[in-house]
Design a protein around this motif. Structure first.
Motif, PDB file in Angstrom:
ATOM      1  N   CYS A   1       0.863  -1.331   0.105  1.00 43.10           N
ATOM      2  CA  CYS A   1       0.037  -0.221  -0.122  1.00 43.10           C
ATOM      3  C   CYS A   1       0.808   1.159  -0.113  1.00 43.10           C
ATOM      4  O   CYS A   1       0.440   2.262   0.365  1.00 43.10           O
ATOM      5  CB  CYS A   1      -1.095   0.277   1.153  1.00 43.10           C
ATOM      6  N   PHE A   2       2.128   0.862  -0.502  1.00 43.53           N
ATOM      7  CA  PHE A   2       3.003   2.272  -0.231  1.00 43.53           C
ATOM      8  C   PHE A   2       2.602   3.488  -1.283  1.00 43.53           C
ATOM      9  O   PHE A   2       2.480   4.490  -0.871  1.00 43.53           O
ATOM     10  CB  PHE A   2       4.434   1.734  -0.740  1.00 43.53           C
ATOM     11  N   PRO A   3       1.897   3.300  -2.324  1.00 38.34           N
ATOM     12  CA  PRO A   3       1.364   4.266  -3.157  1.00 38.34           C
ATOM     13  C   PRO A   3       0.378   5.194  -2.638  1.00 38.34           C
ATOM     14  O   PRO A   3       0.321   6.573  -2.719  1.00 38.34           O
ATOM     15  CB  PRO A   3       0.948   3.806  -4.404  1.00 38.34           C
ATOM     16  N   ILE A   4      -0.591   4.813  -1.719  1.00 36.49           N
ATOM     17  CA  ILE A   4      -1.508   5.408  -0.934  1.00 36.49           C
ATOM     18  C   ILE A   4      -0.950   6.064   0.468  1.00 36.49           C
ATOM     19  O   ILE A   4      -1.568   6.745   1.331  1.00 36.49           O
ATOM     20  CB  ILE A   4      -2.760   4.666  -0.796  1.00 36.49           C
ATOM     21  N   TRP A   5       0.380   6.025   0.759  1.00 38.97           N
ATOM     22  CA  TRP A   5       0.903   6.276   1.851  1.00 38.97           C
ATOM     23  C   TRP A   5       0.917   7.951   2.009  1.00 38.97           C
ATOM     24  O   TRP A   5       1.066   8.582   0.916  1.00 38.97           O
ATOM     25  CB  TRP A   5       2.280   5.910   2.168  1.00 38.97           C
ATOM     26  N   PRO A   6       0.876   8.539   3.443  1.00 42.87           N
ATOM     27  CA  PRO A   6       1.007   9.911   3.458  1.00 42.87           C
ATOM     28  C   PRO A   6       2.296  10.452   2.933  1.00 42.87           C
ATOM     29  O   PRO A   6       3.486   9.944   2.730  1.00 42.87           O
ATOM     30  CB  PRO A   6       0.841  10.287   4.860  1.00 42.87           C
ATOM     31  N   ASN A   7       2.383  11.594   2.298  1.00 43.13           N
ATOM     32  CA  ASN A   7       3.729  11.976   1.580  1.00 43.13           C
ATOM     33  C   ASN A   7       4.956  12.091   2.707  1.00 43.13           C
ATOM     34  O   ASN A   7       6.052  11.720   2.158  1.00 43.13           O
ATOM     35  CB  ASN A   7       3.746  13.434   0.875  1.00 43.13           C
ATOM     36  N   PHE A   8       4.655  12.689   3.914  1.00 47.40           N
ATOM     37  CA  PHE A   8       5.943  12.764   4.930  1.00 47.40           C
ATOM     38  C   PHE A   8       6.301  11.189   5.229  1.00 47.40           C
ATOM     39  O   PHE A   8       7.202  10.984   5.628  1.00 47.40           O
ATOM     40  CB  PHE A   8       5.206  13.322   6.380  1.00 47.40           C
ATOM     41  N   LEU A   9       5.503  10.147   5.204  1.00 47.13           N
ATOM     42  CA  LEU A   9       5.884   8.807   5.352  1.00 47.13           C
ATOM     43  C   LEU A   9       6.867   8.395   4.411  1.00 47.13           C
ATOM     44  O   LEU A   9       7.695   7.677   4.557  1.00 47.13           O
ATOM     45  CB  LEU A   9       4.645   7.973   5.499  1.00 47.13           C
ATOM     46  N   LYS A  10       6.358   8.601   3.137  1.00 53.25           N
ATOM     47  CA  LYS A  10       7.236   8.383   1.953  1.00 53.25           C
ATOM     48  C   LYS A  10       8.493   8.925   1.962  1.00 53.25           C
ATOM     49  O   LYS A  10       9.620   8.363   1.748  1.00 53.25           O
ATOM     50  CB  LYS A  10       6.532   8.801   0.725  1.00 53.25           C
ATOM     51  N   VAL A  11       8.745  10.084   2.456  1.00 49.87           N
ATOM     52  CA  VAL A  11       9.930  10.937   2.800  1.00 49.87           C
ATOM     53  C   VAL A  11      10.778  10.300   3.864  1.00 49.87           C
ATOM     54  O   VAL A  11      11.795   9.915   3.523  1.00 49.87           O
ATOM     55  CB  VAL A  11       9.770  12.374   2.870  1.00 49.87           C
ATOM     56  N   PHE A  12      10.039   9.669   4.799  1.00 50.63           N
ATOM     57  CA  PHE A  12      10.658   9.082   5.774  1.00 50.63           C
ATOM     58  C   PHE A  12      11.345   8.085   5.671  1.00 50.63           C
ATOM     59  O   PHE A  12      12.380   7.673   6.036  1.00 50.63           O
ATOM     60  CB  PHE A  12       9.769   9.162   7.045  1.00 50.63           C
ATOM     61  N   VAL A  13      10.846   7.027   4.911  1.00 57.06           N
ATOM     62  CA  VAL A  13      11.042   5.934   4.452  1.00 57.06           C
ATOM     63  C   VAL A  13      12.410   5.893   3.464  1.00 57.06           C
ATOM     64  O   VAL A  13      13.284   5.265   3.458  1.00 57.06           O
ATOM     65  CB  VAL A  13       9.938   5.180   3.754  1.00 57.06           C
ATOM     66  N   TRP A  14      12.212   7.076   2.606  1.00 55.41           N
ATOM     67  CA  TRP A  14      13.088   7.158   1.686  1.00 55.41           C
ATOM     68  C   TRP A  14      14.566   7.570   2.552  1.00 55.41           C
ATOM     69  O   TRP A  14      15.526   6.893   2.188  1.00 55.41           O
ATOM     70  CB  TRP A  14      12.906   8.325   0.756  1.00 55.41           C
ATOM     71  N   TYR A  15      14.420   8.559   3.292  1.00 49.91           N
ATOM     72  CA  TYR A  15      15.689   8.780   4.048  1.00 49.91           C
ATOM     73  C   TYR A  15      16.190   7.808   4.914  1.00 49.91           C
ATOM     74  O   TYR A  15      17.429   7.670   5.048  1.00 49.91           O
ATOM     75  CB  TYR A  15      15.489  10.203   4.779  1.00 49.91           C
ATOM     76  N   MET A  16      15.359   6.945   5.457  1.00 49.58           N
ATOM     77  CA  MET A  16      15.679   5.816   6.282  1.00 49.58           C
ATOM     78  C   MET A  16      16.566   5.025   5.453  1.00 49.58           C
ATOM     79  O   MET A  16      17.436   4.206   5.911  1.00 49.58           O
ATOM     80  CB  MET A  16      14.680   5.276   6.995  1.00 49.58           C
ATOM     81  N   SER A  17      15.773   4.755   4.225  1.00 45.12           N
ATOM     82  CA  SER A  17      16.494   3.690   3.522  1.00 45.12           C
ATOM     83  C   SER A  17      17.745   3.923   2.871  1.00 45.12           C
ATOM     84  O   SER A  17      18.958   3.252   2.985  1.00 45.12           O
ATOM     85  CB  SER A  17      15.530   3.348   2.061  1.00 45.12           C
ATOM     86  N   VAL A  18      17.952   5.481   2.384  1.00 45.26           N
ATOM     87  CA  VAL A  18      19.431   5.691   2.010  1.00 45.26           C
ATOM     88  C   VAL A  18      20.354   5.721   3.191  1.00 45.26           C
ATOM     89  O   VAL A  18      21.400   5.463   3.144  1.00 45.26           O
ATOM     90  CB  VAL A  18      19.099   7.204   1.321  1.00 45.26           C
ATOM     91  N   SER A  19      19.898   6.240   4.377  1.00 45.16           N
ATOM     92  CA  SER A  19      20.640   6.155   5.601  1.00 45.16           C
ATOM     93  C   SER A  19      21.090   4.695   5.729  1.00 45.16           C
ATOM     94  O   SER A  19      22.551   4.724   6.046  1.00 45.16           O
ATOM     95  CB  SER A  19      19.909   6.850   6.640  1.00 45.16           C
ATOM     96  N   LEU A  20      20.423   4.009   5.728  1.00 42.16           N
ATOM     97  CA  LEU A  20      20.892   2.454   6.037  1.00 42.16           C
ATOM     98  C   LEU A  20      21.827   1.949   4.872  1.00 42.16           C
ATOM     99  O   LEU A  20      23.010   1.380   5.139  1.00 42.16           O
ATOM    100  CB  LEU A  20      19.745   1.342   5.973  1.00 42.16           C
ATOM    101  N   LEU A  21      21.763   2.415   3.748  1.00 44.20           N
ATOM    102  CA  LEU A  21      22.388   1.811   2.764  1.00 44.20           C
ATOM    103  C   LEU A  21      23.925   2.715   2.845  1.00 44.20           C
ATOM    104  O   LEU A  21      25.122   2.170   2.418  1.00 44.20           O
ATOM    105  CB  LEU A  21      21.932   2.338   1.138  1.00 44.20           C
ATOM    106  N   ILE A  22      23.961   3.908   3.141  1.00 42.86           N
ATOM    107  CA  ILE A  22      25.336   4.691   3.474  1.00 42.86           C
ATOM    108  C   ILE A  22      26.086   3.995   4.755  1.00 42.86           C
ATOM    109  O   ILE A  22      27.198   3.774   4.471  1.00 42.86           O
ATOM    110  CB  ILE A  22      24.904   6.068   3.572  1.00 42.86           C
ATOM    111  N   PHE A  23      25.101   3.641   5.683  1.00 47.13           N
ATOM    112  CA  PHE A  23      25.977   3.097   6.889  1.00 47.13           C
ATOM    113  C   PHE A  23      26.475   1.661   6.344  1.00 47.13           C
ATOM    114  O   PHE A  23      27.545   1.562   6.676  1.00 47.13           O
ATOM    115  CB  PHE A  23      24.763   2.883   7.913  1.00 47.13           C
ATOM    116  N   ILE A  24      25.794   0.736   5.708  1.00 48.01           N
ATOM    117  CA  ILE A  24      26.291  -0.460   5.393  1.00 48.01           C
ATOM    118  C   ILE A  24      27.393  -0.066   4.285  1.00 48.01           C
ATOM    119  O   ILE A  24      28.378  -1.253   4.512  1.00 48.01           O
ATOM    120  CB  ILE A  24      25.128  -1.317   4.558  1.00 48.01           C
ATOM    121  N   PHE A  25      27.463   0.752   3.399  1.00 45.66           N
ATOM    122  CA  PHE A  25      28.796   1.118   2.559  1.00 45.66           C
ATOM    123  C   PHE A  25      29.800   1.258   3.415  1.00 45.66           C
ATOM    124  O   PHE A  25      31.027   0.840   3.281  1.00 45.66           O
ATOM    125  CB  PHE A  25      28.392   2.032   1.606  1.00 45.66           C
ATOM    126  N   PHE A  26      29.545   2.306   4.408  1.00 46.16           N
ATOM    127  CA  PHE A  26      30.828   2.521   5.121  1.00 46.16           C
ATOM    128  C   PHE A  26      31.267   1.308   6.079  1.00 46.16           C
ATOM    129  O   PHE A  26      32.411   1.487   6.477  1.00 46.16           O
ATOM    130  CB  PHE A  26      30.477   3.996   5.909  1.00 46.16           C
TER     131      PHE A  26
END
Length: 323
Positions: free
Chosen positions: A143-168
């Motif tokens: 149901c991700f397409p119907i999420w509120p916009n702030f939740l989409k942004v939050f998930v985006w930043y959390m995902s990118v932060s996790l990827l950056i942490f794993i890379f480092f």
């Protein structure tokens, strides 16, 4: 009660609740070691009857026997309780048919020389809770397409932060290994981190491992040392390229967390970034009109070319008649 001297361990474990507590202990990490096998296309855990009896009579050194469970005084008491486990379907007797493969035995009695497969799996509340969370998480993802916009942004930043942490983290582990390997040791930070056969908690144990390298790797270590530090020297002596690369990575991370990574995109495109790009009816009609015009132009060009060819053929025929 378990504390009464007149009550034997055999009588105590006649109660199914007490028997379940005993099975919880035997199936825990403090219990006897078990082996894995396949039985009826399912992974199971089994143990030999003799090892189970030996453990219950005399637990291994350092075993913390539960205080609310009485210990056994003789092998006869243990065998009687094991027979009770089989009769109440906490375990069943099995036979080996191949390496790592079992089948259910027709004989039901307990025997120390036989193998027994655990049926009892303990309290399933945590397992059911995890299954429920998994299903809810799956539904939330779909149901991700119907999420509120702030939740989409939050998930985006959390995902990118996790990827950056794993890379480092991977880069840090690799550099530590490289530096220590050059001097003759193999050092891994969190060596079991990416071991798929271990559980979540076991993946973080031990924190660090250090072992000497195998003999005959001296030339390889010298070669890697020269190549690595030559590259580092080249990177430091190229200030324009290296500094530009560092600055570009820094700007990317700043834009990412400041929310300006898509600053050159219109607000409408930002809001509809996760929506499928479906052409409208007007776009489809324009596309059909353009295709019709192209076909019409092609037909006109073909007609003109055919007329020109016919004229050329007529001239050739006239010239041949005059001759």
């Amino acid at each position: 009660m378990a504390s009464d001297k007149d009550t034997s361990a055999k009588d105590f474990y006649e109660d199914e609740k007490h028997l379940m507590k005993l099975c919880d202990f035997l199936r825990s990490s403090e219990g006897p070691p078990v082996r894995e096998a396949i039985e009826m296309d399912k992974r199971v855990y089994y143990i030999k009857g003799e090892k189970l009896v030996n453990f219950m009579v005399e637990p291994k050194k350092g075993t913390k026997w539960p205080k609310d469970l009485p210990k056994f005084k003789s092998r006869s008491e243990v065998i009687a309780v094991c027979k009770n486990l089989c009769s109440r379907q906490f375990m069943h007797r099995s036979e080996k048919v191949a390496k790592g493969e079992l089948e259910v035995s027709r004989v039901r009695d307990f025997d120390e020389s036989a193998y027994f497969t655990w049926i009892y799996e303990g309290n399933k509340k945590i397992s059911h809770l995890m299954t429920t969370c998994l299903i809810i998480g799956f539904l939330c993802c779909t149901c991700f397409p119907i999420w509120p916009n702030f939740l989409k942004v939050f998930v985006w930043y959390m995902s990118v932060s996790l990827l950056i942490f794993i890379f480092f983290l991977i880069t840090f582990r690799a550099l530590i290994f490289l530096f220590v390997w050059i001097i003759g040791y193999e050092c891994w930070v969190l060596p079991n981190l990416f071991d798929e056969q271990l559980g979540f908690c076991e993946s973080f144990v031990p924190v660090i491992s250090i072992e000497r390298t195998k003999e005959g790797q001296l030339m390889y270590r010298v070669g890697v040392f020269v190549a690595f530090f030559s590259f580092c020297y080249w990177a430091v002596t190229q200030p324009s390229e290296f500094d530009g690369f560092v600055k570009g990575q820094g700007d990317f991370i700043k834009d990412l967390y400041a929310g300006t990574l898509l600053s050159d995109v219109s607000q409408k495109d930002k809001e509809n970034i996760d929506k499928p790009k479906m052409p409208s009816l007007e776009d489809l009609l324009k596309k059909l009109d353009s295709e019709d015009e192209e076909e019409k132009e092609l037909s006109e060009e073909e007609a003109a070319e055919a007329l020109l060819n016919s004229l050329v053929e007529d001239e050739d025929e006239a010239e041949s008649d005059e001759e």
